[in-house]
Design a protein around this motif. Sequence first.
Motif: not given
Length: 431
Positions: A343-368
């Motif tokens: 998950p990537v969480v987006y904030m503006m000022d002190r508020y959580v405003v949304g976010g998304f999942y960064r998904v990568h089919a070719e990467r492992g659980v311990d990779e960037n």
Amino acid sequence: MVPHLITALTGPINELEQRILDSTPAIERWFRLEWMEHTPPFYSSVDVRNAGFKLAPVDTNLFPGGWNNLTPAMLPLAVQAAMAAIEKICPEARNLLVVPENHTRNSFYLSNLVQLKRIFHQAGLNVRFGSLSAEIKAPTTLNLPTGEAISIEPLIRTDRRLGLKNFDPCTILLNNDLSAGIPGMLEDLHEQFLLPPLHAGWSVRRKSHHFKAYEEVSKRFGKLLGIDPWLINPMFAQCGEVNIAEGTGMECLTTHVDALLSKVKRKYKEYGINEKPFVVVKADNGTYGMGIMTVRDVKDLDALNRKTKNKMSVIKDGQALSEVIIQEGVLTNERVNDAVAEPVVYMMDRYVVGGFYRVHAERGVDENLNAPGASFVPLAFADSGRLPQPGEKPGSSSPNRFYMYGVIARLAMLAASYELEATDPDAEVYD
């Protein structure tokens, strides 16, 4: 959509989720009191990793792109937060100048700018874009595959102010992380608010400063909840004067990698975790997923191939990599359609405003996962992230999971606030 967590080791995180849900009033009051003492960054995004036994931020971006990945349902929250942020800085603001990155041909990045314009336009501001690039000598219209268009103009610097032709803003928003250094054009501005401040740029900022501040925040938050701060905090070390391509400064790197892997092993043993520890070595300054490698064994450092060495020699804008942070690796055990996700969480000022999942089919659980080939799946924050559902079984509901991510992201945002205060060159220092 809630990705499934594919791990049997959900015990500690389920306990943490339950503790967070049970403590919601105390947590929200704690944040409220913190924000009375500290100023949140104008906007930020935080990469969070959920290992099932540990939930922690691994990166905090103070110049977030990617606003185009937020869904239309998230926009009302973002507009409200933008209004709150602008009111605090320049209540009478009419014009907002946005200074984008120089690589303006990337259509995804341009879509991010269009979304930012949409948010601030709805917050009541005239928004125009002024480029630092020498290539932009006249107003330039760039067309997007969506059919939208964006105009980028050359910046005009007068004696004490920065603007565009017939456009004098009271607020200037940087969507350029200043990796290549601070341009003189942005310095010594008079009665104009520059956000984020220049010392938030990567030519000055260091991840090690951020995670030192986060360590302090996580200890205090851990005390509030009565939990081990390690459950939400990635341990780290730092090395300066390293040149991986040439093999200089490797003794510092080897020593810290070895020590950190040993610390993580002890923690895994304490919690009965049967995973192989790893660390992530990355540039202490810089972003864009450049200059990052996963190390599972200290011997791996002796066997780096030429390709990896080259990858670890340069970061964004061709800057040489000379300082690294060695960070405890946090697995991600979340999946979207069987692909590894975070998950990537987006904030503006002190508020959580949304976010998304960064998904990568070719990467492992311990990779960037911030690498070419990544895709983005929106989170359902807009309708649920701020409203946890008491009484739900931990791990079973999206509102609870997203609320928990929002709490962790706000802790990282608070750490960024501490960090910016501590590194502010204009702050008065008292003995």
